[in-house]
Design a protein around this motif. Structure first.
Motif, PDB file in Angstrom:
ATOM      1  N   GLU A 110      10.512  23.065 -49.423  1.00 38.14           N
ATOM      2  CA  GLU A 110      10.566  24.499 -49.111  1.00 38.14           C
ATOM      3  C   GLU A 110      11.913  25.138 -49.444  1.00 38.14           C
ATOM      4  N   HIS A 111      12.984  24.398 -49.172  1.00 37.76           N
ATOM      5  CA  HIS A 111      14.299  25.057 -49.185  1.00 37.76           C
ATOM      6  C   HIS A 111      15.291  24.548 -50.239  1.00 37.76           C
ATOM      7  N   LEU A 139      16.840  27.379 -52.351  1.00 37.79           N
ATOM      8  CA  LEU A 139      17.824  28.207 -51.623  1.00 37.79           C
ATOM      9  C   LEU A 139      19.148  27.448 -51.468  1.00 37.79           C
ATOM     10  N   LYS A 175      15.506  26.731 -42.017  1.00 33.95           N
ATOM     11  CA  LYS A 175      16.135  27.382 -43.177  1.00 33.95           C
ATOM     12  C   LYS A 175      17.620  27.657 -42.909  1.00 33.95           C
ATOM     13  N   GLU A 201      17.562  35.781 -51.373  1.00 32.96           N
ATOM     14  CA  GLU A 201      16.756  35.295 -50.239  1.00 32.96           C
ATOM     15  C   GLU A 201      17.437  35.511 -48.884  1.00 32.96           C
TER      16      GLU A 201
END
Lengths: 190, 197
Positions: free
Chosen positions: B34-35, B38, B78, B155
């Protein structure tokens, strides 16, 4: 177009340019397959972690045990009370002069000699490390009087034996006299 | 009887441990999936180098793996990851030498900037202009620099930037405003000075 208006439009231009530049500046794309590479590396690291504990445990515990053992030995050895070690030179001379003593107690000399040889190297080491002596008599070189005595015993063993016997008898007689005196004093006081 | 109970208990304990480990591993894996992008961008915003950014991303997830038991209790994964990535990148950035443009490169960058400003069209940042922007951002005061770098990542909201930098949102907004003001002043000065030559 006036100068103020030109400056304002230029500022707006820079403002807009900065907005778009900043967006592009931060819009970095990683190489494809970043997630897969990371997961593969994590898996590899985990496998290494699981497969290594036996040798890691050994590599830590064995040197630690050695260190503890050496510290323990170093700490407790000087405190052990070792039996007094007679000076080997004097002992040898006396034994040569009085062979019957050896015969009367054959089991006595051996352990002493063995102990002396067993303890000799560490004792020398201890002497080199610290000047304080742990036991008496100290294994120091013979004094002048002792050397004279040794020489005398070696050259005239018969005379030396007689002298030693007489001295022993005289000491025994003296001791008996002292005991008799003490006894008589004790009776008088009662 | 007791032996049997113990065996059952041991099995239950082992299966629970295995499940926990699996859960932790799954959590780490889902965090990566997912991250990772980022995290990479956060690292890249500081390091400005693809290899270094990827290494920093890797390092971040290695730390996550080390403390994966904590991952269960984390509410906002996150932000937790973003904070770790920021710290890792800043630590790495300290060891790296600063980038400085040569006179020729700066001249070229300003020429490109002038043409882009004159055309008033959105065009791609060239290497020279990106380098110039990087050197301008690096020259910012430390407090403003971090906020400015993180603000370039699409983001992240200003609230999230504040969380990463351990400050409040108003402070972040103010820092970004001041940083942009300084950048604009420097850009206009550069454009003017090089244009007059």
């Amino acid at each position: 177009m006036g100068p103020d208006k030109f400056a304002t439009s230029q500022k707006d231009c820079i403002d807009r340019w900065l907005d778009s530049a900043v967006v592009q500046y931060g819009n970095a794309e990683p190489r494809t397959g970043l997630e897969c590479r990371i997961l593969a590396n994590l898996e590899k690291a985990q496998c290494e972690k699981i497969s290594t504990p036996w040798w890691r445990a050994f590599s830590i515990s064995v040197p630690a045990a050695c260190v503890v053992l050496s510290i323990w030995l170093g700490m407790y050895r000087p405190h052990q009370k070792s039996p007094p070690v007679p000076n080997p030179h004097v002992l040898g001379a006396v034994n040569a002069a009085f062979p019957q003593n050896q015969a009367s107690s054959p089991g006595h000399r051996r352990p002493l000699a063995r102990r002396a040889t067993r303890h000799a190297p560490p004792r020398q080491h201890e002497l080199a490390v610290e000047p304080r002596l742990a036991q008496f008599p100290s294994p120091q070189p013979l004094t002048e009087q002792e050397q004279l005595l040794e020489r005398y015993v070696r050259n005239f063993p018969e005379e030396a034996r007689i002298v030693a016997r007489e001295q022993t008898e005289a000491e025994a007689g003296k001791r008996l006299e002292e005991l008799a005196m003490e006894k008589s004093l004790g009776v008088n006081s009662d | 009887m007791f032996e049997g109970r113990r065996t059952v208990a041991e099995q239950a304990f082992v299966s629970e441990a295995v499940m926990m480990a699996q859960t932790n591993d799954e959590a780490v894996e889902s965090a990566v999936r997912e991250h990772a992008r980022l995290i990479y961008r956060i690292a890249y915003s500081v390091l400005r180098n693809h290899h270094d950014a990827e290494d920093a991303t890797q390092d971040t997830f290695m730390r996550v793996l080390r403390y994966r038991k904590r991952l269960e209790g984390v509410q906002d994964v996150k932000m937790w990851l973003a904070r770790i990535a920021w710290r890792v990148a800043v630590e790495r950035g300290k060891k790296r030498p600063e980038i400085s443009l040569s006179e020729v490169e700066m001249n070229e960058a300003v020429m490109q900037l002038r043409s882009q400003l004159a055309s008033a069209e959105e065009s791609a940042l060239g290497n020279q202009i990106a380098g110039m922007l990087e050197s301008l951002i690096t020259a910012l005061p430390e407090g403003l620099r971090g906020a400015m770098r993180l603000s370039t990542i699409a983001e992240l909201s200003s609230n999230e930037i504040a969380e990463i930098l351990n400050t409040n949102e108003a402070s972040v907004r103010s820092r970004i405003f001041r940083a942009r003001k300084i950048l604009k002043e420097k850009l206009s000065a550069l454009e003017g000075s090089y244009g007059s030559r």
